[in-house]
Write a protein that holds these residues in place. Structure first.
Motif, short mmCIF file in Angstrom:
data_model
loop_
_atom_site.label_atom_id
_atom_site.label_comp_id
_atom_site.label_asym_id
_atom_site.label_seq_id
_atom_site.Cartn_x
_atom_site.Cartn_y
_atom_site.Cartn_z
N SER A 128 5.35 6.25 -4.50
CA SER A 128 4.32 6.85 -3.66
C SER A 128 4.04 8.27 -4.10
N LYS A 129 2.77 8.61 -4.18
CA LYS A 129 2.38 9.98 -4.52
C LYS A 129 2.06 10.81 -3.28
N SER A 130 2.28 10.24 -2.10
CA SER A 130 1.87 10.88 -0.84
C SER A 130 2.94 11.84 -0.33
N THR A 141 5.94 10.61 -9.36
CA THR A 141 4.71 10.33 -8.61
C THR A 141 4.57 11.40 -7.54
N GLY A 142 5.36 11.29 -6.47
CA GLY A 142 5.31 12.27 -5.41
C GLY A 142 5.84 13.63 -5.82
N ASP A 190 0.89 -1.18 0.00
CA ASP A 190 0.00 0.00 0.00
C ASP A 190 0.92 1.22 0.00
N VAL A 191 1.57 1.43 -1.14
CA VAL A 191 2.70 2.37 -1.17
C VAL A 191 2.29 3.79 -0.84
N ASP A 192 1.03 4.14 -1.10
CA ASP A 192 0.61 5.51 -0.79
C ASP A 192 0.36 5.74 0.70
N SER A 193 0.54 4.70 1.50
CA SER A 193 0.49 4.87 2.96
C SER A 193 1.86 5.29 3.50
N ILE A 194 2.83 5.42 2.61
CA ILE A 194 4.15 5.96 2.97
C ILE A 194 4.14 7.44 2.61
N TYR A 195 4.28 8.28 3.62
CA TYR A 195 4.13 9.73 3.44
C TYR A 195 5.47 10.44 3.66
N MET A 197 10.61 9.16 -2.96
CA MET A 197 9.18 8.86 -3.09
C MET A 197 8.83 8.45 -4.52
#
Length: 785
Positions: free
Chosen positions: A165-167, A382-383, A140-145, A160
């Motif tokens: 991750s886009k977060s 992404t990020g 759940d890569v977008d849970s990495i902020y 990122m």
């Protein structure tokens, strides 16, 4: 000893100058040249190029080191933007390397979050632990902020992108200017910033910008324009800043009313036939006739009612500006950080557009800048595409809108510097909301002290770096090539992230390692320089000695101009012609012309004020509070309040006062002045710390539990004479978000000011976080993004 009168002393001095001319060739007279030990005259100090990144202007200079320790920094005299000058922050920045309160090894939390209990661990242990957490979260890569606060990407955003991750959330956007200002400029001109050509202008309209304290390269050129061109500087600002104080005319406007003043001026200019219709018709999406019609509704009388500036004065300033021809407009935080910030920025820019002062000598010039590349190959974005700002993030996490497994924090201190900072602290303390928290800070900030693990980054003067900023009419690139090694076990964040990636992707099968193939940060910078359009393969080598590229010429010490072949370097103008502007139409795209007052400011009671925060010359956000010589200059931030209003409320100079907002109150001291609007109060940022080190805390006895024995500074132990560390207002400022950019509206908070109550003490802060959350729910209902 024989008596020596003044005559004999002068004769001896003359003889010494003949016998020892080298000794009297003071290093201060050799611009950017050699530097020597203060006592051992022939003991040279080693000079290396230095890029200061304490603000987005990225001033270029040099460090001077002796026996492995930097002794001073100074500006690069041949740098086309800085011309040998450094601001106080750049001059003092090297003290961070030897700061006794630095974190010099990875630290792991062993008590409750915020308990201050830490255990020093090895880098191998730290990398293995963080890499394991990231690896487990990749499903759940977008849970990495990532919460990013740097003025440029230090590798964290690349990380990122690498993991996909886009977060990414940010405490500020890269480049110069606020989010509302950047948004307007991108929509209208296709650029993120403009450069006022102060050096060649005759007239400056300043709306809410404090150039003299916060923008040294521009302050130099503004000073040149004042001295050499006798330009007229007119400032509209709620507070007499250093820039307002050096203006020909200063108008303390009601907060947020700058936009209607600018629109009324534009109306006058159009109606009096002083605009440039050819420029408007050729280079904008409006016809000059239609623009004149659309501006008719904005009258000087309407502007007077909103701002308090007389209509006749608005007419006079408008006509002076338009008739000057070489004229420019500058605006910044003072107008951007209102709920109508975007409309106001549009209105101020319009004054330059309708008079044809876009990319002209003395006008608002388009940016000249190198787009410095990153090491190749580059991961898919992404990020890095995220422009999302962070004020609402902790509320949304508490509201269940984000799942967070790993939270990285880099170059940001939201637990101190964000609005509703107390709410950030509450959320970051909660392991149910933020299960794993990694901070890269080299200092124990208010945010870092809540982390699970701290991976200490290097400081500016220890970092190989390269950057460019649009601070001159000629593009430039500057670099850092450090003379010293990082102290202790501190490690550049890029190398830390490289090792984390290698631990996650040991054999390259995940496709991540390829983006971190550089051997060290020196090679990373060289790869970036080599890949930058417009730079040659020799650029890196030249910058290692000269510090900047291109070399446009040499500085003339008499005029402070860069000279080439005996003449000042000349800028090019009208760079948009014939290709046009980088907008969809290729023209200047004037947006909706509008202005509205803040309804919360409509009927202020006698003890109600609009709170404004401001920056000062010798501090930079939350980054410089522990630099001892800067904090000696600015460590206390009394509340600016209008003298007449304060006396009517029974408040005297230096009295304790209680400042109360919707969510709580703070107690500080009043500073009575005529230099602020009667319905405004002001308080500076950067002080009022509860962490970061002994200097920031104004307490020489507050030794850090993690500090090593070799980290000593007797100067702090014995000479830190002040005990007032200031008071921060950020806990009592609720969030209010500009809907178009996500930026905090810092300068719209309504507060009451009253004499302190029984039991109040200086520095008291009391906040109800349930009220912070209630305001978030009322305004946004869980949908602020």
């Amino acid at each position: 000893m024989a008596d020596i009168d003044r005559r004999k002393f002068m004769k001896l001095g003359a003889a010494a100058s003949v016998a020892c001319p080298v000794l009297l060739n003071a290093m201060e007279l050799d611009l950017g040249g050699q530097d020597f030990h203060q006592i051992r005259t022939f003991h040279p100090r080693r000079r290396k190029p230095y890029l200061c990144t304490l603000c987005p202007y990225f001033d270029g200079g040099f460090t001077y080191a002796e026996d492995g320790e930097i002794k001073k920094t100074e500006g690069n005299p041949d740098h086309i933007a800085t011309r040998g000058k450094f601001c106080a922050k750049g001059m003092a920045s090297f003290f961070s390397a030897t700061d006794p309160d630095r974190i010099l090894a990875p630290l792991k939390r062993v008590g409750a979050r915020g308990s201050g209990q830490w255990q020093e661990i090895s880098w191998d242990e730290a990398i293995a632990e963080v890499a394991g957490r990231v690896r487990d979260a990749l499903t759940d890569v977008d849970s990495i902020y990532l919460n990013e606060g740097g003025f440029k990407d230090g590798g964290t955003v690349r990380f990122m992108d690498t993991i996909g991750s886009k977060s990414v959330i940010r405490s500020r956007l890269p480049s110069i200017g606020t989010a509302p200002k950047q948004a307007v400029l991108e929509q209208v001109l296709g650029f993120k910033t403009v450069l006022p050509d102060f050096e060649h202008t005759k007239y400056v309209l300043n709306f809410g910008a404090n150039i003299m304290e916060t923008a040294l390269p521009l302050a130099q050129r503004l000073t040149d324009g004042i001295v050499n061109n006798r330009l007229k500087l007119v400032t509209f600002d709620v507070r007499m800043s250093n820039t307002a104080g050096r203006s020909d005319e200063w108008f303390p406007v009601f907060p947020g009313s700058d936009g209607i003043i600018a629109l009324a001026m534009a109306n006058i200019i159009m109606q009096k036939g002083l605009a440039d219709p050819d420029f408007i018709d050729t280079w904008t999406n409006y016809s000059s006739e239609q623009l004149a019609v659309d501006l008719e509704k904005f009258t000087p009388e309407q502007a007077e009612k909103a701002s308090g500036v007389p209509a006749k004065t608005i007419r006079k300033i408008a006509l002076e500006f338009a008739r000057s021809k070489q004229a420019t407009v500058v605006s910044q935080n003072g107008i951007s950080w209102h709920r109508n910030g975007i409309d106001t920025e549009m209105a101020c820019l319009l004054l330059a557009v309708i008079t044809g002062n876009i990319d002209t000598a003395g006008g608002c010039c388009l940016p000249r800048q190198f787009n410095v590349a990153t090491p190749q190959p580059v991961p898919a974005p992404t990020g890095s595409t995220s422009k999302r700002l962070n004020p609402v993030f902790p509320f949304e996490v508490k509201d269940g809108l984000h799942r967070v497994q790993v939270f990285f924090n880099h170059m940001s201190n939201p637990a101190y510097s964000s609005p509703a900072a107390s709410y950030w602290r509450e959320v970051l303390k909660d392991p149910e909301l933020i299960p794993y928290f990694v901070d890269f800070s080299p200092f124990m900030s208010e945010t870092a002290e809540l982390a699970d693990i701290i991976l200490p980054d290097v400081v500016d003067v220890e970092r190989h770096d390269v950057g460019s900023s649009p601070t001159a009419l000629w593009p430039w690139v500057s670099m850092s090539y450090p003379e010293i090694e990082p102290r202790g076990m501190a490690q550049d964040v890029r190398m830390t992230l490289k090792k984390i990636v290698e631990a996650i992707d040991p054999d390259g099968s995940r496709g991540m390692r390829q983006y971190w193939a550089f051997s060290d940060t020196r090679q990373s910078v060289k790869q970036a320089v080599d890949a930058t359009p417009g730079m040659s393969k020799r650029s890196y080598k030249k910058m290692r000695s000269r510090g900047t590229w291109p070399q446009y010429g040499k500085i003339d010490p008499a005029t402070r101009q860069i000279i080439n072949n005996g003449e000042p370097v000349e800028a090019e103008y009208h760079t948009y012609n014939p290709a046009g502007f980088p907008t969809p139409s290729g023209k200047i795209e004037i947006q909706t012309l509008a202005w509205s007052a803040n309804p919360a400011h409509g009927d202020l009671k006698p003890n109600e004020f609009v709170l404004t925060t401001f920056k000062v010359a010798c501090q930079s956000l939350s980054l410089t509070s522990n630099l001892k010589y800067l904090s000696e200059l600015w460590h206390s931030n009394p509340l600016w309040i209008n003298r007449g209003v304060a006396r009517k409320s029974g408040i005297g100079d230096g009295d304790l006062v209680r400042v109360t907002s919707e969510v709580g109150h703070m107690v500080t001291r009043a500073w009575l002045t005529e230099g602020i609007h009667p319905q405004t109060i002001g308080i500076s940022t950067s002080v009022g710390r509860t962490a970061y080190g002994r200097v920031a805390l104004a307490d020489p006895h507050a030794h850090a539990s993690f500090a090593r024995k070799e980290q000593e500074d007797p100067d702090i132990d014995h000479n830190l004479w002040w005990r007032d560390g200031g008071v921060s207002a950020n806990d009592i400022i609720p969030i209010f978000i500009d809907p178009e950019t996500g930026a905090q509206v810092w300068n719209d908070t309504v507060v009451t000011v009253s004499p302190a109550e029984s039991g109040d003490s200086y520095g008291d802060i009391s906040v109800d976080n349930t009220m912070h959350f209630a305001i978030y729910k009322k305004l946004y209902g869980g949908n602020a993004a």
